[in-house]
Motif scaffolding. Structure first.
Motif, PDB file in Angstrom:
ATOM      1  N   MET A  33       0.988  -1.191   0.060  1.00  0.00           N
ATOM      2  CA  MET A  33      -0.035   0.230   0.135  1.00  0.00           C
ATOM      3  C   MET A  33       0.948   1.242  -0.058  1.00  0.00           C
ATOM      4  O   MET A  33       2.023   1.156   0.553  1.00  0.00           O
ATOM      5  CB  MET A  33      -0.959   0.047   1.295  1.00  0.00           C
ATOM      6  N   SER A  34       0.316   2.244  -0.534  1.00  0.00           N
ATOM      7  CA  SER A  34       1.404   3.508  -0.814  1.00  0.00           C
ATOM      8  C   SER A  34       0.579   4.749  -1.024  1.00  0.00           C
ATOM      9  O   SER A  34      -0.791   4.651  -1.314  1.00  0.00           O
ATOM     10  CB  SER A  34       2.336   3.426  -2.141  1.00  0.00           C
ATOM     11  N   ASN A  35       0.916   5.864  -0.659  1.00  0.00           N
ATOM     12  CA  ASN A  35       0.385   7.128  -0.447  1.00  0.00           C
ATOM     13  C   ASN A  35       0.748   7.846  -1.819  1.00  0.00           C
ATOM     14  O   ASN A  35       0.368   9.064  -2.115  1.00  0.00           O
ATOM     15  CB  ASN A  35       0.553   8.074   0.746  1.00  0.00           C
ATOM     16  N   ILE A  36       1.483   7.121  -2.695  1.00  0.00           N
ATOM     17  CA  ILE A  36       1.496   7.676  -4.091  1.00  0.00           C
ATOM     18  C   ILE A  36       1.206   6.840  -5.100  1.00  0.00           C
ATOM     19  O   ILE A  36       1.172   5.686  -4.992  1.00  0.00           O
ATOM     20  CB  ILE A  36       3.110   7.618  -4.551  1.00  0.00           C
ATOM     21  N   ARG A  37       0.236   7.219  -6.050  1.00  0.00           N
ATOM     22  CA  ARG A  37      -0.696   6.083  -6.812  1.00  0.00           C
ATOM     23  C   ARG A  37       0.309   5.500  -7.825  1.00  0.00           C
ATOM     24  O   ARG A  37       0.136   4.368  -8.189  1.00  0.00           O
ATOM     25  CB  ARG A  37      -1.599   7.108  -7.574  1.00  0.00           C
ATOM     26  N   HIS A  38       1.330   6.232  -8.623  1.00  0.00           N
ATOM     27  CA  HIS A  38       1.793   5.510  -9.510  1.00  0.00           C
ATOM     28  C   HIS A  38       3.489   5.559  -9.222  1.00  0.00           C
ATOM     29  O   HIS A  38       4.149   6.402  -9.122  1.00  0.00           O
ATOM     30  CB  HIS A  38       1.774   6.287 -10.978  1.00  0.00           C
ATOM     31  N   ILE A  39       4.000   4.328  -8.763  1.00  0.00           N
ATOM     32  CA  ILE A  39       5.347   4.209  -8.570  1.00  0.00           C
ATOM     33  C   ILE A  39       5.841   2.950  -9.248  1.00  0.00           C
ATOM     34  O   ILE A  39       4.609   2.013  -9.712  1.00  0.00           O
ATOM     35  CB  ILE A  39       5.640   3.854  -6.762  1.00  0.00           C
ATOM     36  N   PRO A  40       7.148   2.829  -9.721  1.00  0.00           N
ATOM     37  CA  PRO A  40       7.508   1.720 -10.573  1.00  0.00           C
ATOM     38  C   PRO A  40       7.107   0.342  -9.960  1.00  0.00           C
ATOM     39  O   PRO A  40       6.760  -0.571 -10.868  1.00  0.00           O
ATOM     40  CB  PRO A  40       9.129   2.050 -10.286  1.00  0.00           C
ATOM     41  N   GLN A  48       1.468  -9.144  -5.216  1.00  0.00           N
ATOM     42  CA  GLN A  48       0.085  -9.811  -5.393  1.00  0.00           C
ATOM     43  C   GLN A  48      -0.842  -8.694  -5.603  1.00  0.00           C
ATOM     44  O   GLN A  48      -1.896  -8.811  -6.345  1.00  0.00           O
ATOM     45  CB  GLN A  48      -0.225 -10.653  -4.070  1.00  0.00           C
ATOM     46  N   ASN A  49      -0.521  -7.692  -5.072  1.00  0.00           N
ATOM     47  CA  ASN A  49      -1.679  -6.370  -5.001  1.00  0.00           C
ATOM     48  C   ASN A  49      -1.233  -5.186  -4.538  1.00  0.00           C
ATOM     49  O   ASN A  49      -0.170  -5.011  -3.640  1.00  0.00           O
ATOM     50  CB  ASN A  49      -2.733  -6.796  -3.965  1.00  0.00           C
ATOM     51  N   PHE A  50      -1.446  -4.321  -5.237  1.00  0.00           N
ATOM     52  CA  PHE A  50      -0.996  -2.722  -4.820  1.00  0.00           C
ATOM     53  C   PHE A  50      -2.317  -1.967  -4.529  1.00  0.00           C
ATOM     54  O   PHE A  50      -3.440  -1.970  -5.350  1.00  0.00           O
ATOM     55  CB  PHE A  50      -0.156  -2.162  -6.142  1.00  0.00           C
ATOM     56  N   SER A  51      -2.446  -1.184  -3.604  1.00  0.00           N
ATOM     57  CA  SER A  51      -3.382  -0.137  -3.095  1.00  0.00           C
ATOM     58  C   SER A  51      -2.964   1.071  -2.947  1.00  0.00           C
ATOM     59  O   SER A  51      -1.908   1.375  -2.078  1.00  0.00           O
ATOM     60  CB  SER A  51      -4.073  -0.613  -1.647  1.00  0.00           C
ATOM     61  N   TYR A  52      -3.745   2.073  -3.443  1.00  0.00           N
ATOM     62  CA  TYR A  52      -3.418   3.378  -3.255  1.00  0.00           C
ATOM     63  C   TYR A  52      -4.257   3.902  -1.861  1.00  0.00           C
ATOM     64  O   TYR A  52      -5.500   3.802  -2.153  1.00  0.00           O
ATOM     65  CB  TYR A  52      -3.440   4.326  -4.247  1.00  0.00           C
ATOM     66  N   PHE A  53      -3.797   4.761  -1.110  1.00  0.00           N
ATOM     67  CA  PHE A  53      -4.503   5.402  -0.052  1.00  0.00           C
ATOM     68  C   PHE A  53      -3.864   6.834  -0.098  1.00  0.00           C
ATOM     69  O   PHE A  53      -2.740   6.987  -0.010  1.00  0.00           O
ATOM     70  CB  PHE A  53      -4.336   5.113   1.345  1.00  0.00           C
ATOM     71  N   PRO A  54      -4.789   7.961  -0.258  1.00  0.00           N
ATOM     72  CA  PRO A  54      -4.418   9.358  -0.345  1.00  0.00           C
ATOM     73  C   PRO A  54      -3.263   9.759   1.025  1.00  0.00           C
ATOM     74  O   PRO A  54      -3.472   9.018   2.001  1.00  0.00           O
ATOM     75  CB  PRO A  54      -5.473  10.140  -0.444  1.00  0.00           C
ATOM     76  N   LYS A  55      -2.260  10.476   0.958  1.00  0.00           N
ATOM     77  CA  LYS A  55      -1.565  10.776   1.958  1.00  0.00           C
ATOM     78  C   LYS A  55      -2.293  11.565   3.043  1.00  0.00           C
ATOM     79  O   LYS A  55      -3.035  12.451   2.819  1.00  0.00           O
ATOM     80  CB  LYS A  55      -0.228  11.555   1.479  1.00  0.00           C
ATOM     81  N   THR A  56      -1.824  10.980   4.315  1.00  0.00           N
ATOM     82  CA  THR A  56      -2.659  11.665   5.222  1.00  0.00           C
ATOM     83  C   THR A  56      -1.648  12.038   6.473  1.00  0.00           C
ATOM     84  O   THR A  56      -0.608  11.250   6.716  1.00  0.00           O
ATOM     85  CB  THR A  56      -3.667  10.819   6.023  1.00  0.00           C
ATOM     86  N   ASN A  57      -1.577  13.159   7.154  1.00  0.00           N
ATOM     87  CA  ASN A  57      -1.047  13.552   8.255  1.00  0.00           C
ATOM     88  C   ASN A  57      -1.352  12.925   9.683  1.00  0.00           C
ATOM     89  O   ASN A  57      -0.768  13.213  10.504  1.00  0.00           O
ATOM     90  CB  ASN A  57      -0.628  15.094   8.567  1.00  0.00           C
ATOM     91  N   ASP A  58      -2.661  12.431   9.530  1.00  0.00           N
ATOM     92  CA  ASP A  58      -3.249  12.079  10.751  1.00  0.00           C
ATOM     93  C   ASP A  58      -2.873  10.477  11.048  1.00  0.00           C
ATOM     94  O   ASP A  58      -3.222   9.603  10.145  1.00  0.00           O
ATOM     95  CB  ASP A  58      -4.845  12.130  10.582  1.00  0.00           C
TER      96      ASP A  58
END
Length: 383
Positions: A33-40, A48-58
């Motif tokens: 899982m990453s807070n950057i949508r497109h990474i190499p 197996q799976n990649f998930s994107y979550f928007p960056k949060t400071n919380d």
């Protein structure tokens, strides 16, 4: 039996190295899982799976995202790889409902002691371990280094990975000009420069006990000597291991770390420079030497016993080091055995897309940076 592992901080530049090594264990299924949508690495055949979550400071929102992703994929282990995620999970690990799924992590107090360069210097002093003469510089303490011997190094007390913010000064005049030009709002650590060579020790620990380690000596430095090394040679030294072992025991360390040291040729002694409280950029080198740190980290976290692995005393060049060596010695182009056995080329060939995209993104960023600078100069010239 298959092990499902979630890496919750896939935005880290270390991800590709962790994936390349951890995936060598066929029974491990890797989720990112990453807070950057497109990474190499999103396009790697090894995950197996990649998930994107928007960056949060919380931090609690982020922890809840980790929880949801863990439940969605029935994750066995959660493996943070960089400082921010390791620190956050370490801080809240006693309150997290999925704490039994966390890989080995240091206690938060011990983590902060090792991660803060000034706190580490104080810890080394109290525990009678060798390190460079150090002082804490601030506006309130401008004469902290008054009696230091030059050259000296100044750096942030937190997060100077990759050599960011680290500067060397040969005399007091150079340093004073730098301090006047930079109105620091945060403290800096100043250390006397150690005349010698770089050497590092990578470790996996549990409650201060070293479960696995490698020692690697610098053979090729970057154009900026404080940036990551381009080449290393794996070595063994009793004195260095005893120093690192004493340090890890004193910190009661659990998890991984990479300890940067210098060999002081004037005093014939190793000195601790800093502790990188995370995985490191030469993970692939450790793998080639025979130690798969991310996989062993998973095994130790599952309470699976293994003997401390022995590593091979091999030489290693990263891709940049390989290219520089080839430009100096054209015959290296034909040394396929060395290229396949002593460089990360073997990992790139088996899963080429992430490496290709990594350098495409890198080239794009350089181009855009130069373009912005040209436009800025043109605008300034028109004023």
């Amino acid at each position: 039996m298959a092990i499902s592992v979630l890496i919750p901080d896939g935005e880290s530049h270390l991800l590709i190295y962790v994936i390349n090594t951890l995936s060598q264990a066929k029974e491990v299924n890797i989720y990112v899982m990453s807070n950057i949508r497109h990474i190499p690495v999103r396009y790697s055949r090894r995950i197996q799976n990649f998930s994107y979550f928007p960056k949060t400071n919380d931090e609690l929102v982020w922890i809840n995202n980790v929880k949801e992703e863990s439940e969605r994929h029935n994750i066995d282990l959660i493996l943070p790889i960089f400082e921010d995620a390791i620190e956050t999970l370490s801080k809240y690990k006693n309150e997290i409902i999925f704490k039994d799924k966390l890989c080995l992590l240091p206690n938060n107090v011990d983590y902060n002691k090792a991660n803060n360069k000034w706190s580490l210097a104080e810890h080394l002093l109290v525990n009678n371990m060798s390190f460079p003469r150090s002082a804490l510089y601030s506006k309130l303490n401008p004469d902290a280094f008054k009696h230091f011997r030059f050259p000296v190094i100044i750096k942030p007390i937190l997060k100077s990975g990759g050599g960011v913010g680290v500067c060397l000064f040969n005399n007091n005049e150079e340093l004073q000009i730098y301090l006047l030009d930079n109105n620091f709002d945060k403290e800096r650590i100043i250390q006397e420069y150690v005349n010698g060579y770089d050497i590092g020790c990578s470790v996996l620990c549990q409650s201060g006990s070293i479960l696995a380690f490698t020692i690697q000596k610098a053979t090729m430095v970057n154009s900026n000597p404080f940036e990551p090394l381009l080449g290393v040679e794996f070595v063994y030294d009793d004195a260095l291991f005893e120093l690192v072992n004493k340090l890890m025991m004193s910190l009661n360390w659990s998890g991984v770390a990479h300890i940067d040291l210098r060999f002081d040729v004037d005093n014939n002694i190793y000195k601790v420079i800093e502790v990188n409280t995370r995985f490191w950029g030469s993970l692939e080198a450790s793998m080639i030497a025979g130690v798969n740190f991310p996989y062993l980290h998973c095994l130790a976290s599952l309470n699976k016993n293994f003997e401390r692995p022995e590593y091979n005393l091999v030489k290693y060049l990263n891709l940049k080091g390989l290219v520089k060596s080839m430009l100096k010695n054209i015959a290296l182009f034909l040394n396929f055995k060395f290229i396949m056995n002593n460089t990360p080329v073997r990992f790139a060939l088996k899963d080429p897309l992430p490496t290709i995209l990594k350098y495409m993104f890198f080239a794009k960023n350089i181009f855009m940076s130069k373009l912005k600078n040209k436009l800025k100069l043109r605008v300034n010239s028109m004023r």
